[in-house]
Design a protein around this motif. Structure first.
Motif, PDB file in Angstrom:
ATOM      1  N   LEU A 194     -67.191 -69.145  52.079  1.00 23.88           N
ATOM      2  CA  LEU A 194     -68.244 -68.878  51.138  1.00 23.88           C
ATOM      3  C   LEU A 194     -68.259 -67.396  50.630  1.00 23.88           C
ATOM      4  O   LEU A 194     -68.395 -67.166  49.341  1.00 23.88           O
ATOM      5  N   MET A 195     -68.018 -66.514  51.662  1.00 19.73           N
ATOM      6  CA  MET A 195     -67.884 -65.128  51.313  1.00 19.73           C
ATOM      7  C   MET A 195     -66.924 -64.576  50.508  1.00 19.73           C
ATOM      8  O   MET A 195     -67.222 -63.799  49.341  1.00 19.73           O
ATOM      9  N   ASN A 196     -65.614 -65.407  50.481  1.00 18.17           N
ATOM     10  CA  ASN A 196     -64.382 -64.931  50.042  1.00 18.17           C
ATOM     11  C   ASN A 196     -64.928 -65.560  48.328  1.00 18.17           C
ATOM     12  O   ASN A 196     -64.570 -64.759  47.271  1.00 18.17           O
ATOM     13  N   SER A 197     -65.577 -66.764  48.266  1.00 19.13           N
ATOM     14  CA  SER A 197     -65.795 -67.240  46.971  1.00 19.13           C
ATOM     15  C   SER A 197     -66.823 -66.357  46.290  1.00 19.13           C
ATOM     16  O   SER A 197     -66.564 -66.057  45.136  1.00 19.13           O
ATOM     17  N   PHE A 198     -67.565 -65.820  46.877  1.00 17.82           N
ATOM     18  CA  PHE A 198     -68.661 -65.169  46.407  1.00 17.82           C
ATOM     19  C   PHE A 198     -68.131 -63.953  45.796  1.00 17.82           C
ATOM     20  O   PHE A 198     -68.365 -63.345  44.626  1.00 17.82           O
ATOM     21  N   GLU A 199     -66.781 -63.386  46.569  1.00 14.76           N
ATOM     22  CA  GLU A 199     -66.542 -61.984  46.095  1.00 14.76           C
ATOM     23  C   GLU A 199     -65.495 -62.289  45.018  1.00 14.76           C
ATOM     24  O   GLU A 199     -64.853 -61.160  44.582  1.00 14.76           O
ATOM     25  N   GLY A 200     -65.233 -63.673  44.677  1.00 17.95           N
ATOM     26  CA  GLY A 200     -64.329 -63.729  43.530  1.00 17.95           C
ATOM     27  C   GLY A 200     -62.663 -63.898  44.117  1.00 17.95           C
ATOM     28  O   GLY A 200     -61.982 -63.714  43.234  1.00 17.95           O
ATOM     29  N   ARG A 202     -59.993 -66.320  46.324  1.00 13.24           N
ATOM     30  CA  ARG A 202     -59.960 -67.845  46.542  1.00 13.24           C
ATOM     31  C   ARG A 202     -60.488 -68.129  48.030  1.00 13.24           C
ATOM     32  O   ARG A 202     -60.402 -67.201  48.704  1.00 13.24           O
ATOM     33  N   ALA A 203     -60.949 -69.343  48.103  1.00 10.82           N
ATOM     34  CA  ALA A 203     -62.171 -69.506  49.005  1.00 10.82           C
ATOM     35  C   ALA A 203     -61.388 -69.999  50.333  1.00 10.82           C
ATOM     36  O   ALA A 203     -61.723 -70.971  51.112  1.00 10.82           O
ATOM     37  N   ASN A 204     -60.275 -69.341  50.797  1.00 19.29           N
ATOM     38  CA  ASN A 204     -60.172 -69.669  52.212  1.00 19.29           C
ATOM     39  C   ASN A 204     -60.756 -69.028  53.293  1.00 19.29           C
ATOM     40  O   ASN A 204     -61.260 -67.946  52.982  1.00 19.29           O
TER      41      ASN A 204
ATOM     42  N   VAL B  37     -66.069 -63.342  38.544  1.00 17.00           N
ATOM     43  CA  VAL B  37     -64.924 -63.883  37.831  1.00 17.00           C
ATOM     44  C   VAL B  37     -65.669 -65.557  37.878  1.00 17.00           C
ATOM     45  O   VAL B  37     -65.055 -66.156  36.884  1.00 17.00           O
ATOM     46  N   MET B  38     -65.899 -65.861  38.899  1.00 19.88           N
ATOM     47  CA  MET B  38     -66.472 -67.324  39.006  1.00 19.88           C
ATOM     48  C   MET B  38     -67.618 -67.629  37.656  1.00 19.88           C
ATOM     49  O   MET B  38     -67.287 -68.581  37.002  1.00 19.88           O
ATOM     50  N   PRO B  39     -68.533 -66.837  37.746  1.00 18.54           N
ATOM     51  CA  PRO B  39     -69.487 -67.165  36.512  1.00 18.54           C
ATOM     52  C   PRO B  39     -69.015 -66.922  35.029  1.00 18.54           C
ATOM     53  O   PRO B  39     -69.273 -67.710  34.148  1.00 18.54           O
ATOM     54  N   VAL B  73     -57.793 -67.960  41.429  1.00 19.07           N
ATOM     55  CA  VAL B  73     -59.197 -68.250  41.767  1.00 19.07           C
ATOM     56  C   VAL B  73     -59.503 -69.500  40.922  1.00 19.07           C
ATOM     57  O   VAL B  73     -59.986 -70.706  41.670  1.00 19.07           O
ATOM     58  N   MET B  74     -59.447 -69.865  39.736  1.00 19.87           N
ATOM     59  CA  MET B  74     -59.532 -70.832  38.802  1.00 19.87           C
ATOM     60  C   MET B  74     -58.988 -72.235  39.350  1.00 19.87           C
ATOM     61  O   MET B  74     -59.566 -73.267  39.576  1.00 19.87           O
TER      62      MET B  74
END
Ligand SMILES: Cc1cc2nc3c(=O)[nH]c(=O)nc-3n(C[C@H](O)[C@H](O)[C@H](O)COP(=O)(O)O)c2cc1C
Ligand code: SF4
Ligand code: FES
Lengths: 446, 204
Positions: A194-200, A202-204, B37-39, B73-74
């Motif tokens: 989740l933290m990786n995802s938040f940071e932009g 890849r969510a590994n 990046v996600m938003p 990411v995408m």
């Protein structure tokens, strides 16, 4: 088949517990419950005000004494987790709300977010003050669009009213929230992913240690809790630790949002004191199964299933009891499995989920869960499996236990193991006869 | 409907959306710029029903990243699409609780009715079909998500009615279905969430 559906022979006890009343869910479903005016009219933000008048360590202590355990699945004591934060050293600190709710069978957080967003905001303020974090992050799963909009509006209202901001509730505590949405990946519920995802990124998942308290978001001290955990903190502060600790069982205190899905008369979310029995949830509240059942999954699809029996139904749904019976309370999301559902097919559905959600970072999970396990199930269900295949499958999941980088692999291996333990005969039937004991049937309501 | 898949115009997506860009970037601390990046991907996906290479490059440029980083990411997520999804993007949950309530049959029904398989968009760009995992609505299974909106307890007749409605561009408001302790009468509309993806501008 008569033992599948039966009347509740025992009286409802939980809800007559004098200490219990609807708390977390008291306002869910009420008209305009998502608005600040409603929330305030029902005592909203008084607990946060009270917390801000306490010493942060007192708030942590209160939550510790309350016995509150994390409601995101693992059941870690919340107050203890809060006390792991390092001493304040001038660096930014974060409180994160895990609103990624994606474990199959779990749907309690969604209604809290949609219908009572201020309850969560207040919980985050209290947690933020306790751990001296001035920024809160709510990570909400991408599909929860309605929840996202409700949260966004609630945060706006709270800012406008000075509840959030540089002088939160008129105090000298500055606190604000960042709302961040996911985009359809279950692994983002794992706290470091989740933290990786938040940071932009890849969510590994990340390697632990360091734990989030040492190096969380942007490498800064971070505490992460589930939606329900943070909401519970509001009531603990408001009514006191003793009130919370008086409800529940030895190792599981307070109230819990249980969920029930599958073929029961009234599926949904039910709030009960911790340690209520499956029987109370499934029969007394949810109206009982609509057809004979053979198993129940106690707390989301990763928790090992229990066979449907009087003994199981009378188990209290708490952390210790579930552990003692080889399962887990998880999210409290109970799924009832009907007798006539092919259990191998049901497990294939579960395996397919984890296969789809594997992030691919580590070999046991990528090769075992994402690749081979679903193939083995497909082979079995196509009537081409052998007895050796069953042994290989059992070996494979055994070897995956504890060997993968994050708990996702275990989350898949455990239910598979439990299905072999309790229903090996259904696997064998598929091998011996080339077809399932319970053929596909129409399940879709016309 | 053939005009509903215009080639991405060369005009940068965010060029005339400075306010939006400022708002998104402003949500995150200065050192956490990359969090946007996600938003930003979301904004493009919602407006254009996919995120093209050109948009990926544009987002990378804005955030000072390489295009491959944004692409990385995408591609991690199921919700950002490389190719346009339909005006009505139908997402069927097939996970256990929904499956126990007939989701597999619903998936078959939609495939047949729309002549689409999982992951496809029809030629006119009206419908696309995607199988998704548990939507967090297991108590009101089976669930069909249309763009951003959940339709719950979707029976065969209801599913058929929804399809007909979409064909007429008259998707109804969903009702709030909670089940459990908080069953609502079933008539409370969800405000402001219905509408085809991209309806707030950007395309056409
Ligand atoms: C694969 C995986 C998925 C998870 N998904 C969620 C989730 O969706 N929501 C959640 O609150 N916790 C989830 N967790 C647990 C979190 O990692 C974390 O333990 C939890 O958010 C901590 O909050 P709590 O202590 O309040 O329970 C997940 C864990 C794993 C391993
Ligand atoms: S166990 Fe699976 S989800 Fe977890 S890190 Fe390894 S590949 Fe990724
Ligand atoms: S299984 Fe479909 S919403 Fe959970």
């Amino acid at each position: 088949m008569s033992d599948g559906v039966r009347q509740a022979p025992k009286p409802i006890t939980s809800r007559s517990d004098p200490g219990f009343e609807l708390t977390l869910y008291a306002h869910v479903g009420a008209e305009r419950s998502h608005t600040l005016s409603y929330y305030r009219a029902h005592g909203g933000y008084e607990a946060a005000r009270k917390a801000l008048g306490m010493d942060p360590t007192e708030v942590v202590e209160e939550v510790k004494v309350s016995g509150l355990r994390g409601r995101g699945g693992a059941g870690f004591p919340a107050g203890v987790k809060w006390s792991f934060m390092p001493p304040v050293d001038g660096r930014q600190r974060f409180i994160v709300c895990n609103a990624d709710e994606s474990e199959p069978g779990s749907f309690k957080d969604r209604y809290l977010l949609e219908d009572d967003p201020h309850q969560l905001i207040e919980g985050m303020m209290i947690a933020g003050w306790a751990i001296q974090a001035t920024i809160g992050v709510i990570y909400v799963r991408g599909e929860y669009h309605h929840a996202y909009e409700r949260l966004r509006a609630a945060i706006e209202e709270a800012r406008t009213e000075g509840i959030l901001g540089p002088a939160a509730l008129g105090s000298d505590f500055g606190f604000d929230l960042i709302l961040h949405r996911g985009a359809g990946a279950y692994i983002c519920g794992e706290e470091t992913a989740l933290m990786n995802s938040f940071e932009g990124l890849r969510a590994n998942p990340r390697l632990k240690p360091p734990f989030p308290a040492q190096a969380g978001i942007y490498g800064l001290p971070t505490t992460i809790n589930n939606v329900e955990t943070l909401c519970a903190a509001v009531h603990i502060i408001e009514r006191g630790a003793a009130w919370h600790a008086a409800m529940g069982t030895e190792d599981s205190k307070g109230m819990k949002l249980y969920q029930v899905s599958g073929p029961v008369a009234r599926p949904g979310v039910y709030e009960l004191p911790m340690g209520a029995t499956f029987r109370e949830l499934v029969f007394d509240l949810a109206g009982g199964p609509t057809e004979p059942a053979k198993a129940l999954i106690p707390g989301g699809s990763s928790t090992p299933m229990l066979p449907w029996s009087d003994a199981t139904l009378d188990l209290p749904m708490d952390y210790g009891t579930m552990a003692k019976h080889g399962s887990m309370l998880g999210t409290g999301g109970v799924i009832v499995i009907p007798e006539k559902k092919c259990l191998v097919d049901a497990l294939y559905n579960v395996v397919r989920f984890y296969a789809h959600e594997s992030c691919g970072k580590c070999t046991p999970c990528r090769e075992g869960i994402a690749t081979w396990l679903p193939k083995m199930y497909q082979k079995l269900l196509a009537g081409k499996g052998t007895h050796e295949d069953l042994v290989v499958m059992e070996d494979m999941v055994e070897n995956m236990r504890g060997t993968a980088f994050c708990p996702l692999a275990d989350a898949c291996a455990m239910p598979v193991q439990a299905s072999f333990e309790h229903f090996r005969q259904e696997y064998e039937h598929l091998v011996d006869f080339g077809e399932s004991k319970y053929p596909r049937r129409r399940e879709w309501a016309s | 409907m053939s005009s509903s898949h215009p080639l991405p115009t060369l005009a940068p997506f965010f060029a005339d959306k400075q306010d939006l860009l400022d708002e998104v970037l402003g949500r995150y601390p200065e050192h956490g710029r990359r969090s946007a990046v996600m938003p930003l991907l979301w904004e493009v996906q919602r407006a254009e029903r996919h995120v093209s290479e050109a948009r990926v490059a544009e987002i990378a440029e804005i955030l000072g990243l390489h295009a491959t980083e944004v692409k990385g990411v995408m591609s991690f997520y199921g919700t950002y699409h490389e190719h346009p999804v339909g005006k009505y993007h139908l997402q069927v949950c097939r996970t256990l609780s929904c499956s126990l309530a007939g989701a597999d049959e619903m998936a078959d029904f939609l495939e047949e009715e729309l002549d689409l398989v999982n992951g496809e968009t029809d030629a006119g760009g009206r419908f696309s079909l995607q199988y998704v995992e548990c939507l967090g609505s297991c108590g009101t299974a089976p669930v069909l998500q249309v763009n951003d909106t959940y339709f719950e307890r979707v029976s065969r007749s209801r599913c058929r009615a929804l399809l007909d409605a979409m064909r007429r561009d008259a998707l109804p408001e969903p009702t709030r279905e909670r089940g459990g302790d908080n069953e609502s009468p079933g008539s409370e509309p969800v405000e402001g969430v219905v509408g085809a993806q991209g309806s707030e501008g950007g395309v056409s």
